[in-house]
Design a protein around this motif. Structure first.
Motif, PDB file in Angstrom:
ATOM      1  N   ARG A  52       6.857  11.220   5.807  1.00 27.10           N
ATOM      2  CA  ARG A  52       6.252  11.779   7.055  1.00 27.10           C
ATOM      3  C   ARG A  52       5.029  11.143   7.536  1.00 27.10           C
ATOM      4  N   GLY A  53       5.078   9.826   7.255  1.00 27.92           N
ATOM      5  CA  GLY A  53       4.127   9.036   7.782  1.00 27.92           C
ATOM      6  C   GLY A  53       2.774   9.418   7.443  1.00 27.92           C
ATOM      7  N   ASP A  54       1.663   9.252   8.408  1.00 24.03           N
ATOM      8  CA  ASP A  54       0.349   9.670   8.307  1.00 24.03           C
ATOM      9  C   ASP A  54       0.119  10.932   9.245  1.00 24.03           C
ATOM     10  N   TRP A  55       1.329  11.533   9.565  1.00 22.65           N
ATOM     11  CA  TRP A  55       1.135  12.620  10.651  1.00 22.65           C
ATOM     12  C   TRP A  55       0.266  14.019   9.928  1.00 22.65           C
ATOM     13  N   ASP A  56       0.554  13.993   8.792  1.00 25.29           N
ATOM     14  CA  ASP A  56      -0.158  15.306   8.406  1.00 25.29           C
ATOM     15  C   ASP A  56      -1.481  15.583   7.976  1.00 25.29           C
ATOM     16  N   LEU A  57      -1.992  14.210   7.333  1.00 26.43           N
ATOM     17  CA  LEU A  57      -3.468  13.958   6.872  1.00 26.43           C
ATOM     18  C   LEU A  57      -4.083  13.664   8.168  1.00 26.43           C
ATOM     19  N   SER A  58      -3.594  12.852   9.279  1.00 24.75           N
ATOM     20  CA  SER A  58      -4.095  12.592  10.496  1.00 24.75           C
ATOM     21  C   SER A  58      -4.408  13.697  11.364  1.00 24.75           C
ATOM     22  N   ASN A  59      -3.528  14.729  11.352  1.00 24.02           N
ATOM     23  CA  ASN A  59      -3.593  15.780  12.293  1.00 24.02           C
ATOM     24  C   ASN A  59      -4.603  16.810  11.668  1.00 24.02           C
ATOM     25  N   HIS A  60      -4.673  16.843  10.414  1.00 26.68           N
ATOM     26  CA  HIS A  60      -5.687  17.938   9.910  1.00 26.68           C
ATOM     27  C   HIS A  60      -6.999  17.424   9.790  1.00 26.68           C
ATOM     28  N   SER A  61      -7.049  16.081   9.980  1.00 30.06           N
ATOM     29  CA  SER A  61      -8.335  15.348  10.088  1.00 30.06           C
ATOM     30  C   SER A  61      -8.754  15.700  11.469  1.00 30.06           C
ATOM     31  N   LYS A  62      -7.974  15.220  12.359  1.00 23.14           N
ATOM     32  CA  LYS A  62      -8.408  15.500  13.879  1.00 23.14           C
ATOM     33  C   LYS A  62      -8.600  17.057  14.010  1.00 23.14           C
ATOM     34  N   HIS A  63      -7.872  17.841  13.903  1.00 26.29           N
ATOM     35  CA  HIS A  63      -8.091  19.087  13.977  1.00 26.29           C
ATOM     36  C   HIS A  63      -9.068  19.790  13.336  1.00 26.29           C
ATOM     37  N   SER A  64      -9.507  19.508  11.957  1.00 25.25           N
ATOM     38  CA  SER A  64     -10.641  20.152  11.341  1.00 25.25           C
ATOM     39  C   SER A  64     -11.911  19.557  11.501  1.00 25.25           C
ATOM     40  N   GLY A  65     -11.618  18.323  11.810  1.00 23.22           N
ATOM     41  CA  GLY A  65     -13.035  17.418  11.778  1.00 23.22           C
ATOM     42  C   GLY A  65     -13.517  16.699  10.516  1.00 23.22           C
ATOM     43  N   LYS A  66     -12.729  17.143   9.565  1.00 24.36           N
ATOM     44  CA  LYS A  66     -12.949  16.405   8.197  1.00 24.36           C
ATOM     45  C   LYS A  66     -11.971  15.279   8.043  1.00 24.36           C
ATOM     46  N   ASP A  67     -12.841  14.129   7.634  1.00 30.78           N
ATOM     47  CA  ASP A  67     -12.301  12.702   7.608  1.00 30.78           C
ATOM     48  C   ASP A  67     -11.474  12.811   6.298  1.00 30.78           C
ATOM     49  N   LEU A  68     -10.118  12.743   6.481  1.00 27.51           N
ATOM     50  CA  LEU A  68      -9.430  12.665   5.022  1.00 27.51           C
ATOM     51  C   LEU A  68      -8.810  11.190   4.824  1.00 27.51           C
ATOM     52  N   SER A  69      -9.682  10.249   5.145  1.00 27.02           N
ATOM     53  CA  SER A  69      -9.129   8.882   4.785  1.00 27.02           C
ATOM     54  C   SER A  69      -9.632   8.553   3.334  1.00 27.02           C
ATOM     55  N   TYR A  70      -8.877   7.648   2.752  1.00 26.04           N
ATOM     56  CA  TYR A  70      -9.043   7.377   1.527  1.00 26.04           C
ATOM     57  C   TYR A  70      -9.481   5.916   1.502  1.00 26.04           C
ATOM     58  N   PHE A  71     -10.597   5.874   0.510  1.00 30.20           N
ATOM     59  CA  PHE A  71     -11.266   4.380   0.208  1.00 30.20           C
ATOM     60  C   PHE A  71     -10.625   3.767  -0.902  1.00 30.20           C
ATOM     61  N   ASP A  72      -9.862   2.574  -0.732  1.00 31.21           N
ATOM     62  CA  ASP A  72      -9.301   1.862  -1.910  1.00 31.21           C
ATOM     63  C   ASP A  72     -10.343   1.018  -2.597  1.00 31.21           C
ATOM     64  N   ASP A  73     -10.928   1.635  -3.736  1.00 28.05           N
ATOM     65  CA  ASP A  73     -11.918   0.774  -4.437  1.00 28.05           C
ATOM     66  C   ASP A  73     -11.528   0.337  -5.714  1.00 28.05           C
ATOM     67  N   SER A  74     -10.007   0.258  -5.826  1.00 26.51           N
ATOM     68  CA  SER A  74      -9.600  -0.178  -7.023  1.00 26.51           C
ATOM     69  C   SER A  74      -9.741  -1.803  -7.301  1.00 26.51           C
ATOM     70  N   PRO A  75      -9.949  -2.576  -8.310  1.00 22.11           N
ATOM     71  CA  PRO A  75     -10.034  -3.923  -8.347  1.00 22.11           C
ATOM     72  C   PRO A  75      -9.212  -4.622  -7.643  1.00 22.11           C
ATOM     73  N   SER A  76      -7.768  -4.351  -7.574  1.00 19.10           N
ATOM     74  CA  SER A  76      -6.893  -4.890  -7.118  1.00 19.10           C
ATOM     75  C   SER A  76      -6.643  -4.433  -5.424  1.00 19.10           C
ATOM     76  N   GLY A  77      -7.390  -3.629  -5.472  1.00 21.16           N
ATOM     77  CA  GLY A  77      -7.156  -3.168  -3.943  1.00 21.16           C
ATOM     78  C   GLY A  77      -7.928  -3.851  -3.123  1.00 21.16           C
ATOM     79  N   GLU A  78      -7.692  -3.480  -1.653  1.00 17.77           N
ATOM     80  CA  GLU A  78      -8.253  -4.273  -0.536  1.00 17.77           C
ATOM     81  C   GLU A  78      -9.787  -3.743   0.080  1.00 17.77           C
TER      82      GLU A  78
END
Ligand code: ATP
Length: 445
Positions: free
Chosen positions: A268-294
């Motif tokens: 489903r790509g990022d269709w769902d969370l992007s759309n709900h972020s856009k329409h609701s105004g709530k930022d649904l992005s994820y912050f990758d803070d794992s040691p191996s993450g970027e």
């Protein structure tokens, strides 16, 4: 080859499924599940939940509401053309059809001329509260996954989940289908078993998880006994993709009328969370803070597995159904009749064990059999049956797919043991009553 008619009448006769609202002439392809059907349905859901939640460390379950804000359906694209089917009507008899199901351009019922096609939205509308105006309109959910997106942050944070992780849910969904058909295959009310797997855009690009879930889901059907030759993958062509999907493959079962989808695996790509972020105004992005993450922010991509409980039910039932010409149980006087055996996997069988006294008019046998029944029923869904010859009773249990039948005979009274008959091999084994619960625990749990 088993026909669908045969399955429908068998399901009714043995109390699996009957038409809904029958007293009033039935209702629009709705069905009710009798005791054996309700058990089978629950067992399908339990097997799915076990494999998708209990056995997966990074997938958790959810049970979200059916009635939700209509804004969700606006944002998801379900209220627009994306979730609509082509409807045509016969100008003569006024019957309505789904255009893409028709083989010809004439009415299949009366041969009349058809209207131009219109897009018909499948959302089931309803009203909340005492006033039936536009402000009170909402919809019964058309897919359970929207409830998962609404709870994405709540579940992620409360369960301290790190990508990749999944959220799974089983529940009712409703679609105002133009042409419900094939018994419980396509109805307006049904249940879905859906899992949304949230992954990073990089991993999504490699198709790693799409391929993983494709195999995983196919193996689940095989592990529950569906014959390999009756299952296949079907890739969606670009023009067949749903409005949210980047890529999709169906798992299809070979039903009596032909191949039909029982589950979809969708990127489903990022269709769902992007759309709900856009329409609701709530930022649904994820912050990758794992040691191996970027250490970067992104909107998670979703790989979805979406199966239908009823379509699974029908596939399991059709696959398990076998007719044996000339009979298997030679003890019965009706040995020449065709016998039906449902070869359900033990996890799916509605009744796991039948308890049968050899004769019903011998008080000691009945007493002992009732003791055995009381001993096992807290552990396994069991059934006590004393009506008719022992052969008839075996046949009744074979017909509903009970994997084990226990018989209490005269030796049981002396030796404190009994015989256990295996449905498929019909082999009988003597087991001590004191060992019975352990014996079945090792076979059924
Ligand atoms: P179809 O094209 O066969 O109607 P779909 O592609 O619309 O199905 P999805 O939206 O992918 O179906 O839904 C996922 C699953 O939900 C399907 O694989 C199916 O098992 C189940 N499902 C969908 N619609 C129905 C329905 N009307 N009745 C019963 N089950 C359904």
């Amino acid at each position: 080859m088993t026909t669908l008619e045969k399955i429908v009448s068998f399901a009714k006769r043995r109390g699996f499924i009957g038409p809904s609202s029958e007293m009033y002439g039935g209702f629009e392809s709705s069905y009710d599940y009798g005791f054996l059907g309700a058990e089978l349905k629950n067992n399908v859901k339990k097997a799915w939940w076990k494999s998708m939640v209990q056995l997966k460390e990074n997938i958790v379950g959810l049970d979200s509401a059916i009635l939700m804000s209509p804004k969700i359906w606006q944002a998801s694209g379900h209220l627009t053309a994306g979730f609509a089917d082509p409807l045509v009507e016969c100008k003569k008899c006024h019957h309505r059809f789904r255009k893409d199901y028709l083989k010809e351009n004439k009415c299949p019922d009366c041969g009349g001329e058809l209207t131009e096609e219109k897009k018909f939205n499948l959302m089931m509308k309803t009203f909340i509260g005492p006033v039936e105006d536009e402000a009170a309109v909402t919809y019964l959910r058309a897919e359970t996954c929207q409830g998962i997106y609404m709870n994405y942050e709540f579940i992620k944070d409360s369960m301290r989940l790190k990508i990749p992780f999944g959220i799974a849910q089983v529940g009712k969904a409703f679609r105002n289908e133009i042409t419900p058909r094939y018994f419980i295959f396509k109805t307006r009310e049904f249940e879905q078993m859906e899992m949304q797997y949230f992954v990073s855009p990089e991993e999504k690009e490699k198709d790693k998880w799409f391929e993983f879930w494709k195999e995983e889901r196919m193996n689940w059907y095989l592990s529950l006994g569906i014959k390999k030759e009756n299952l296949r993958f079907k890739e969606h062509e670009k023009d067949e993709l749903a409005h949210y999907a980047k890529k999709a493959v169906d798992i299809e079962y070979k039903f009596p009328w032909g191949w039909g989808e029982i589950e979809g695996i969708h990127d489903r790509g990022d269709w769902d969370l992007s759309n709900h972020s856009k329409h609701s105004g709530k930022d649904l992005s994820y912050f990758d803070d794992s040691p191996s993450g970027e250490r970067k922010k992104f909107i998670p991509h979703i790989i979805e597995t979406s199966g239908g409980v009823e379509r699974n039910f029908l596939a399991f039932l059709c696959d398990a159904y076998e007719e044996v010409e000339g009979g298997r149980t030679k003890t019965t006087e009706a040995a020449k009749e065709t016998e039906v055996v449902l070869k359900f996997h033990k996890d799916l069988a509605s009744i796991k064990i039948a308890v049968l006294p050899l004769l019903k008019n011998k008080k000691e046998l009945v007493k002992k059999a009732r003791e055995v029944y009381n001993l096992i029923k807290p552990h396994f869904m069991s059934q006590y049956d004393e009506a008719g010859t022992i052969g008839r009773r075996y046949r009744r249990q074979d017909e509903i797919g009970t994997p084990f039948a226990i018989t209490i005979d005269f030796d049981s009274l002396k030796q404190d043991d009994l015989t256990i008959r295996d449905r498929d091999s019909m082999r009988q084994e003597r087991v001590k009553i004191e060992k019975l619960v352990d014996y079945f625990c090792s076979l059924l749990k």
